[in-house]
Design a protein around this motif. Sequence first.
Motif, PDB file in Angstrom:
ATOM      1  N   THR A  20      93.492 -29.846  38.420  1.00  0.00           N
ATOM      2  CA  THR A  20      92.875 -28.011  37.401  1.00  0.00           C
ATOM      3  C   THR A  20      92.688 -27.169  37.935  1.00  0.00           C
ATOM      4  O   THR A  20      92.832 -26.218  37.377  1.00  0.00           O
ATOM      5  CB  THR A  20      91.077 -28.394  38.067  1.00  0.00           C
ATOM      6  OG1 THR A  20      91.077 -29.567  37.167  1.00  0.00           O
ATOM      7  CG2 THR A  20      90.424 -27.514  37.441  1.00  0.00           C
TER       8      THR A  20
ATOM      9  N   MET B  70      88.950 -38.863  40.294  1.00  0.00           N
ATOM     10  CA  MET B  70      88.570 -37.872  40.888  1.00  0.00           C
ATOM     11  C   MET B  70      89.666 -36.383  40.832  1.00  0.00           C
ATOM     12  O   MET B  70      89.693 -34.909  41.204  1.00  0.00           O
ATOM     13  CB  MET B  70      87.194 -37.848  41.286  1.00  0.00           C
ATOM     14  CG  MET B  70      86.113 -36.402  40.844  1.00  0.00           C
ATOM     15  SD  MET B  70      84.466 -36.165  42.102  1.00  0.00           S
ATOM     16  CE  MET B  70      83.629 -37.475  40.746  1.00  0.00           C
ATOM     17  N   PRO B  71      89.973 -37.158  42.151  1.00  0.00           N
ATOM     18  CA  PRO B  71      90.673 -35.831  43.689  1.00  0.00           C
ATOM     19  C   PRO B  71      91.442 -35.544  42.135  1.00  0.00           C
ATOM     20  O   PRO B  71      92.554 -34.757  42.738  1.00  0.00           O
ATOM     21  CB  PRO B  71      90.572 -37.623  44.409  1.00  0.00           C
ATOM     22  CG  PRO B  71      90.295 -37.886  44.825  1.00  0.00           C
ATOM     23  CD  PRO B  71      89.748 -38.608  43.621  1.00  0.00           C
TER      24      PRO B  71
ATOM     25  N   ASN C 126      90.803 -32.835  39.178  1.00  0.00           N
ATOM     26  CA  ASN C 126      90.315 -32.264  40.771  1.00  0.00           C
ATOM     27  C   ASN C 126      91.598 -31.084  41.509  1.00  0.00           C
ATOM     28  O   ASN C 126      91.933 -30.098  40.848  1.00  0.00           O
ATOM     29  CB  ASN C 126      89.668 -32.213  41.851  1.00  0.00           C
ATOM     30  CG  ASN C 126      88.332 -32.302  41.723  1.00  0.00           C
ATOM     31  OD1 ASN C 126      87.853 -32.454  40.532  1.00  0.00           O
ATOM     32  ND2 ASN C 126      87.474 -33.310  42.147  1.00  0.00           N
ATOM     33  N   ASN C 127      92.340 -31.526  41.827  1.00  0.00           N
ATOM     34  CA  ASN C 127      94.486 -31.214  41.898  1.00  0.00           C
ATOM     35  C   ASN C 127      94.454 -30.741  40.778  1.00  0.00           C
ATOM     36  O   ASN C 127      95.212 -29.531  41.196  1.00  0.00           O
ATOM     37  CB  ASN C 127      94.588 -31.973  42.243  1.00  0.00           C
ATOM     38  CG  ASN C 127      95.859 -31.020  43.029  1.00  0.00           C
ATOM     39  OD1 ASN C 127      96.087 -30.684  44.381  1.00  0.00           O
ATOM     40  ND2 ASN C 127      97.502 -31.918  42.803  1.00  0.00           N
TER      41      ASN C 127
END
Length: 264
Positions: free
Chosen positions: A231, A224-225, A228-229
Motif C-alpha cells: 500500500t 496483512m503485512p 500493508n507494505n
Amino acid sequence: MVFPYYNEDGRDDGRLGIIDASTSNFSNRNLLEFGDDLVHITPPLLLISLVPLLVIIFISHKMDLGISIPIAISALRTCVQLSILGVILHPIFILGEHYWILVLLYVTFMITIASNVSFGRTKYYFRGMFWMIFTCVLTNITLVSAIAFGLIIKPDPIWDPQYVIPIVGMLLGNCINGTALCINGMLTSLVERQHEIELLMSFGATSFEASNRLLREAVHIGTMPLINNMTVIGLVSIPGKFRRACVLITCYDTTKPLSQCLSV
C-alpha cells in the motif's frame, strides 16, 4: 554495478569499483569517496541508538508481555549478523559468477534459516512441520526466481550473485512474516477452537468445511503485512530501501561493521 578494484599490478586490493550503467564505463573510484557526504556513526552514537529499544524492553518487562528476552536476543543477533555480513558476502560476490554451486549453497542456507525462523515463531507444532515449511518456501522461491531471472532480468550468468542473493533475500523476508503468521494463526485456531470444529462436524460438515473459516482468517492475517507494505511501497518503503542500499554500498569498502552503517 559493483566490481572488484584491481591495482596496476593486477592484484585485488579488497576495494570495489563502480560501473556506470548509462555509459557502461568502468570507474575505479573507491566507494568510500562515493559516500563522503554520508554521516558516519561512531560506536558511542550507535549505543545511543539502542535507547528506544531498551525502553521497549523495559516496558515489556513491566507489563509482563513475555517479549523482553526475544527482543534482546534478536537485537544481538542483528548486530552480529550485520557485523560479519561483508566478510561472508565478499567471496560469494567475487567467486559466485564463476562457481554457481557457491551461490546455490548460500541460497539454500538462506532458505533453511528463513524456514527455521518461521518454524520457531509458532505457538503449536506438529511432526514434520519444519520440512513442510521448508518445502513451501523452497517452492515459492523457485517459482518466483525462475520467472524473475529466466524471463525478466535475465542476468549473465543466470546465477549472478549480485542479482540472485539480494532478490531471494527480499522474497524470503516476506515469506518469513507471512508464513509464521499464517501457520501460527491456523494452528492456534485448530487447537483452541477445536470444540467449534467438532460441533460443525457433528452437524454433518466435512473437516474442510468445519475449518474453512479458520483457514481464511489465518491467510488474511498472514498476508496483512505484505498488503500493508504494498500500500505504501512507493511513498515509504522504496525511499527507505534506496537510502539503506547507498549506505550498505558505501560501508562495504570500510573496516567498520555494517551494523554501524545501517544505523544511519
